[in-house]
Motif scaffolding. Structure first.
Motif, PDB file in Angstrom:
ATOM      1  N   ASN A 141       4.947   5.297  -8.737  1.00  0.00           N
ATOM      2  CA  ASN A 141       3.548   5.483  -9.115  1.00  0.00           C
ATOM      3  C   ASN A 141       2.613   4.935  -8.051  1.00  0.00           C
ATOM      4  O   ASN A 141       1.558   5.488  -7.803  1.00  0.00           O
ATOM      5  CB  ASN A 141       3.259   4.782 -10.447  1.00  0.00           C
ATOM      6  N   ARG A 142       3.010   3.843  -7.428  1.00  0.00           N
ATOM      7  CA  ARG A 142       2.179   3.214  -6.410  1.00  0.00           C
ATOM      8  C   ARG A 142       2.050   4.107  -5.192  1.00  0.00           C
ATOM      9  O   ARG A 142       0.993   4.222  -4.596  1.00  0.00           O
ATOM     10  CB  ARG A 142       2.797   1.872  -6.026  1.00  0.00           C
ATOM     11  N   MET A 143       3.140   4.756  -4.822  1.00  0.00           N
ATOM     12  CA  MET A 143       3.107   5.607  -3.639  1.00  0.00           C
ATOM     13  C   MET A 143       2.459   6.965  -3.923  1.00  0.00           C
ATOM     14  O   MET A 143       2.072   7.656  -3.019  1.00  0.00           O
ATOM     15  CB  MET A 143       4.527   5.841  -3.104  1.00  0.00           C
ATOM     16  N   GLY A 144       2.384   7.343  -5.177  1.00  0.00           N
ATOM     17  CA  GLY A 144       1.737   8.594  -5.517  1.00  0.00           C
ATOM     18  C   GLY A 144       2.650   9.795  -5.439  1.00  0.00           C
ATOM     19  O   GLY A 144       2.220  10.917  -5.653  1.00  0.00           O
ATOM     20  N   ASN A 145       3.900   9.605  -5.091  1.00  0.00           N
ATOM     21  CA  ASN A 145       4.868  10.702  -5.095  1.00  0.00           C
ATOM     22  C   ASN A 145       6.186  10.147  -5.596  1.00  0.00           C
ATOM     23  O   ASN A 145       6.252   9.039  -6.099  1.00  0.00           O
ATOM     24  CB  ASN A 145       4.993  11.335  -3.699  1.00  0.00           C
TER      25      ASN A 145
END
Length: 101
Positions: free
Chosen positions: A29-33
């Motif tokens: 979730n933090r990396m967005g992918n």
């Protein structure tokens, strides 16, 4: 007694698995992918610069730094005796007294 130890070990293993799953989902979730990377330093490097409040204060007041430099003596101010009064440290006139109406 052995049954309770085995149950405790199973519970611990299940808990650790849940923690690992949570860490992986948080990283994705933090990396967005969907790339799983749980590297906090990398995440913190992506956040660049101070927050908006700090930027506003820096714009208004400057960046801080060493304070009180204007009070340091130098050779010229150290040897300046123009304001010295040997009778006392009064700038001029008499000090004190009563006011008359």
């Amino acid at each position: 007694h052995a049954h309770r130890l085995a149950e405790k070990a199973k519970s611990k293993k299940r808990h650790m698995q849940d923690v690992d799953d949570w860490a992986k989902s948080a990283a994705s979730n933090r990396m967005g992918n969907n790339i799983v990377r749980d590297d906090d330093d990398e995440y913190l490097r992506q956040i660049n610069g101070p927050n908006k409040k700090r930027q506003a204060m820096d714009r208004k007041y400057g960046y801080g730094g060493k304070q009180g430099r204007f009070k340091q003596n130098d050779r010229k101010s150290m040897n300046d005796m123009s304001g010295y009064n040997p009778k006392g440290n009064f700038a001029g006139g008499k000090k004190g007294g009563t006011k008359r109406k």
